[in-house]
Design an enzyme around this catalytic site. Structure first.
Site, PDB file in Angstrom:
ATOM      1  CD  GLU A  45      -6.372   0.869  -8.527  1.00  0.00           C
ATOM      2  OE1 GLU A  45      -7.517   1.026  -8.068  1.00  0.00           O
ATOM      3  OE2 GLU A  45      -5.472   0.301  -7.897  1.00  0.00           O
ATOM      4  CE  LYS A  65      -4.600   6.102  -3.597  1.00  0.00           C
ATOM      5  NZ  LYS A  65      -5.878   5.419  -3.521  1.00  0.00           N
ATOM      6  CB  SER A  92      -0.955  -0.003   1.182  1.00  0.00           C
ATOM      7  OG  SER A  92      -0.345  -0.578   2.291  1.00  0.00           O
ATOM      8  CB  CYS A 116     -50.860  26.869  -4.182  1.00  0.00           C
ATOM      9  SG  CYS A 116     -50.784  25.337  -5.120  1.00  0.00           S
TER      10      CYS A 116
HETATM   11  S1  IVH Z   1       1.025   2.712  -7.287  1.00  0.00           S
HETATM   12  C1  IVH Z   1       3.853   0.745  -4.322  1.00  0.00           C
HETATM   13  N1  IVH Z   1      -0.504   4.245  -8.768  1.00  0.00           N
HETATM   14  O1  IVH Z   1      -4.050   3.068  -4.587  1.00  0.00           O
HETATM   15  C2  IVH Z   1       3.024   1.504  -5.253  1.00  0.00           C
HETATM   16  N2  IVH Z   1      -1.542   2.992  -7.042  1.00  0.00           N
HETATM   17  O2  IVH Z   1      -3.171   3.617  -1.828  1.00  0.00           O
HETATM   18  C3  IVH Z   1       1.910   0.692  -5.791  1.00  0.00           C
HETATM   19  N3  IVH Z   1      -3.975   3.260  -6.930  1.00  0.00           N
HETATM   20  O3  IVH Z   1      -3.256  -0.191  -3.749  1.00  0.00           O
HETATM   21  C4  IVH Z   1       0.688   1.425  -6.172  1.00  0.00           C
HETATM   22  N4  IVH Z   1      -4.164   4.635  -8.638  1.00  0.00           N
HETATM   23  O4  IVH Z   1      -4.639   0.074  -5.827  1.00  0.00           O
HETATM   24  C5  IVH Z   1      -0.463   3.377  -7.745  1.00  0.00           C
HETATM   25  N5  IVH Z   1      -1.721   5.583 -10.203  1.00  0.00           N
HETATM   26  C6  IVH Z   1      -1.681   4.734  -9.176  1.00  0.00           C
HETATM   27  C7  IVH Z   1      -2.853   4.351  -8.489  1.00  0.00           C
HETATM   28  C8  IVH Z   1      -2.729   3.461  -7.410  1.00  0.00           C
HETATM   29  C9  IVH Z   1      -4.813   3.972  -7.700  1.00  0.00           C
HETATM   30  C10 IVH Z   1      -4.380   2.417  -5.780  1.00  0.00           C
HETATM   31  C11 IVH Z   1      -3.669   1.082  -5.742  1.00  0.00           C
HETATM   32  C12 IVH Z   1      -2.996   1.002  -4.386  1.00  0.00           C
HETATM   33  C13 IVH Z   1      -3.631   2.134  -3.638  1.00  0.00           C
HETATM   34  C14 IVH Z   1      -2.603   2.726  -2.722  1.00  0.00           C
END
Ligand code: IVH
Length: 654
Positions: free
Chosen positions: A170, A113, A80, A402
């Site tokens: 995603e 994100k 995460s 009314c």
């Molecule tokens: S990078 C170690 N890039 O957000 C890095 N994650 O809070 C790996 N997510 O579990 C993740 N958009 O499911 C990355 N452009 C993006 C993202 C992304 C959504 C999600 C992903 C991750 C979570 C982390």
């Protein structure tokens, strides 16, 4: 041609079409051609079952339902990311990188994100072998059959793929498809947000249901890779494209933290215009060597941070459910809330839409509720968080304004007050008439309109033009000077352009955009009022329903009378003229490629607002092309014709 060669060719044609359509957003085959190829492939495989390969597009759909999803354990854990919200926290993160490295971390790679659900794809020898959800990071669920139904996921990688690639990204769904799918689920359990819909759809035991959900996929990182050397996040992003996978839409490299901060501010301002839901952005140190140096904390990498947007949802108490009568008589229940700040604005009311919505939410006065503010739209109640033990809401039998008995027509979702003279309706109608994007009468606020209607001084918008300063001066909170100013404002509104006047009338189904189209097409009010239905239907944007509301509106005796009186008072809408000023005045603009910062519709509206005419294909008349990501044939044609080309960025900065 022998069956085997024809089969291989059809597989290639269909997958190429999928790639063009779903990854590049640049379809090359028509739907009919695509369907024809797909059907031929199906027929061929039925005759020669030995030709069916796992990569065949026919294998994307139709897998049988399973009783439970098998679990999948991966070798490299899905991590995460640490979150931050305030700009100071982001700066602290940058400072921590500097402290750790004892030097500058170099460029960053910034990705929106997207609010979807994590999915990992494993390609061996370029073939999709397994798809698995995130689960607890190590063990997820095998959703290979479900993932194959997502057309932007290649069954086979393009170009020269690595021997092994586990790519992570995603699965998500656009806001538009989210609304559309929820609408088809009416009665069944609907989903609260696009993320839940994406997650739920991906984990369907029956992949045929997943296939109907129009999921999309983009890649943002990888677990294992063998047989390819990649040096940075931006290089990874580029390589994805070459392998037929989609990289994160709207991603950007930023040289310095200040630039990252600018991207954040910009994304925050535009988040509601994007075609998909985002809840912040992910900032990564771009260079993989620097990433390796920085390494990991317990659960997350040091080299990445999720810089989230402030929440747009809050919980508060719902004090009361009131009903409100709109301009067309529609009665809407409104939640009166204990005031609560959400993303910088105090929210004290939220719409509840209609009785069915109240039923669906199970909401009652006294409940604790989750409230959401999304963009410019009116705040809405998302769900009940805690039951307050109050009484169930009952729609009143008569109009709160009314007293007329409310009606709910067969098949309608809302009740209406049928009295066209209902003070609440008259009030809303006048407010709309005077509003900024209609006749733009400054100073005619809510309280004033309420007084005018209550005192019988305005029964419809035409009465406004008969008002005298002396009459106004008698009203509460109306000094002589402001009375004079308001009269001057009313006078000035007499010669507004026709499209504003049409919008001001508040004809059912005719909003701002359609008002413009009508004004442009018919030129004068008389021409529109007399236009036969066939003529209206010859305008592309006008369907039977709209034509009917326009005709019915102008056939009403009270409307005819009002228009007579408006004319007698000197209201003379001016013929429509294309806006001439504006940085794009005189330009004929065509958009091509994938826009990452705003939807096509929003981009078109923006170009029009800047004075341009928007075209759909490149012709000799085209003067400007805005090229998004992966623009193809149109861009080539533009170059051949010597047409000026702008990037999406350049267009946005106009
Ligand atoms: S990078 C170690 N890039 O957000 C890095 N994650 O809070 C790996 N997510 O579990 C993740 N958009 O499911 C990355 N452009 C993006 C993202 C992304 C959504 C999600 C992903 C991750 C979570 C982390």
């Amino acid at each position: 041609m022998d069956a085997r060669r024809r089969h291989a060719e059809l597989v290639r044609i269909v997958e190429e079409a999928n790639y063009r359509y779903y990854v590049l957003d640049q379809p090359t085959l028509s739907d009919a051609e695509y369907d024809e190829c797909f059907r031929e492939l199906g027929r061929l495989e039925a005759e020669h079952p030995e030709l069916v390969t796992p990569d065949s597009p026919t294998q994307r759909v139709g897998a049988q339902p399973v009783k439970e999803l098998p679990s999948y354990t991966r070798r490299v854990r899905m991590l995460s990311i640490e979150n931050c919200v305030a700009i100071e926290e982001f700066r602290d993160w940058v400072q921590a990188l500097k402290d750790f490295l004892k030097r500058d971390p170099g460029p960053f790679f910034v990705e929106p994100k997207l609010d979807g659900t994590g999915l990992e794809l494993i390609y061996r020898g370029g073939h999709l072998e397994t798809a698995a959800t995130r689960g607890d990071g190590t063990t997820g669920e095998d959703v290979t059959a479900q993932a194959k139904t997502i057309r932007s996921i290649p069954m086979k990688l393009r170009g020269e793929p690595p021997a092994l690639l586990s790519v992570r990204g995603e699965a998500y769904i656009s806001k538009k498809d989210f609304e559309a799918i929820n609408a088809t689920l009416k009665g069944e359990r609907i989903y609260a947000n696009p993320r839940n819909l994406a997650a739920g759809s991906l984990r369907m035991l029956d992949p045929r249901i997943t296939a109907q959900r129009r999921l999309d996929f983009f890649a943002h990182s990888f677990g294992e890779i063998e047989g390819a050397e990649i040096g940075s996040q931006h290089e990874f992003h580029g390589r994805m494209g070459g392998w037929g996978l989609k990289g994160c839409p709207g991603a950007k490299r930023c040289a310095a933290p200040e630039e990252v901060e600018k991207v954040y501010a910009d994304l925050l301002a535009r988040r509601h215009d994007l075609p998909f839901e985002i809840d912040g952005m992910v900032v990564k140190v771009d260079d993989f060597r620097v990433q390796r140096e920085l390494g990991f904390r317990a659960r997350s990498p040091r080299w990445a941070v999720a810089w989230k947007f402030p929440p747009t949802q809050q919980t508060t108490r719902l004090n009361e459910i009131q009903v409100q009568v709109g301009r067309t008589g529609t009665v809407t229940p409104v939640a009166i809330l204990e005031p609560v700040p959400i993303a910088g604005v105090t929210v004290s009311r939220a719409t509840l839409h209609n009785e069915d919505e109240i039923e669906r939410l199970g909401v009652k006065a006294g409940d604790k509720v989750l409230v959401e503010r999304a963009g410019d739209v009116i705040p809405k109640v998302v769900k009940v968080v805690e039951d307050g033990g109050g009484k169930r809401f009952r729609m009143p039998a008569s109009c709160p304004s009314c007293g007329t008995a409310l009606v709910r027509e067969e098949g309608a979702v809302s009740s209406r007050c049928p009295n066209a003279r209902c003070p609440a309706q008259v009030e809303q109608g006048i407010r709309h008439f005077a509003s900024r994007r209609a006749m733009d009468i400054e100073g005619l606020g809510e309280k004033l309109v309420a007084q005018l209607v209550a005192k019988g001084m305005a029964r419809d918008p035409a009465d406004l033009y008969a008002l005298r300063a002396e009459d106004l001066a008698e009203l509460e909170r109306m000094a002589e000077k402001s009375a004079g100013n308001l009269i001057a404002q009313i006078e000035a509104s007499r010669r507004r352009p026709l499209h504003r006047f049409l919008n001001a009338l508040g004809i059912r189904n005719v909003g701002e955009r359609l008002a413009e189209i009508l004004a442009e097409r018919f030129g004068t009010l008389d021409a529109l009022m007399e236009a036969p239905e066939e003529e209206m239907l010859s305008v592309e944007e006008i369907g039977p329903e709209v034509a009917k509301s326009i005709r019915e509106y102008f056939a009403r005796p009270d409307v005819r009378d009002m228009i007579e009186r408006l004319r007698a008072a000197g209201v003379e809408p001016q013929p429509f003229e294309r806006r001439t000023g504006g940085p794009l005045a005189g330009e004929v603009v065509v958009f091509t490629g994938t826009l990452t910062q705003l939807t096509r519709d929003a981009a078109k509206a923006r170009a029009q607002a800047l004075g341009a005419v928007v075209g759909s294909s490149i012709t000799k008349k085209t003067t400007l092309v805005v090229a998004g990501e992966k623009a193809g044939s149109k861009l080539k044609k533009a170059a051949e014709l010597g047409i000026r080309v702008l990037t999406e960025e350049e267009f946005l900065s106009l």
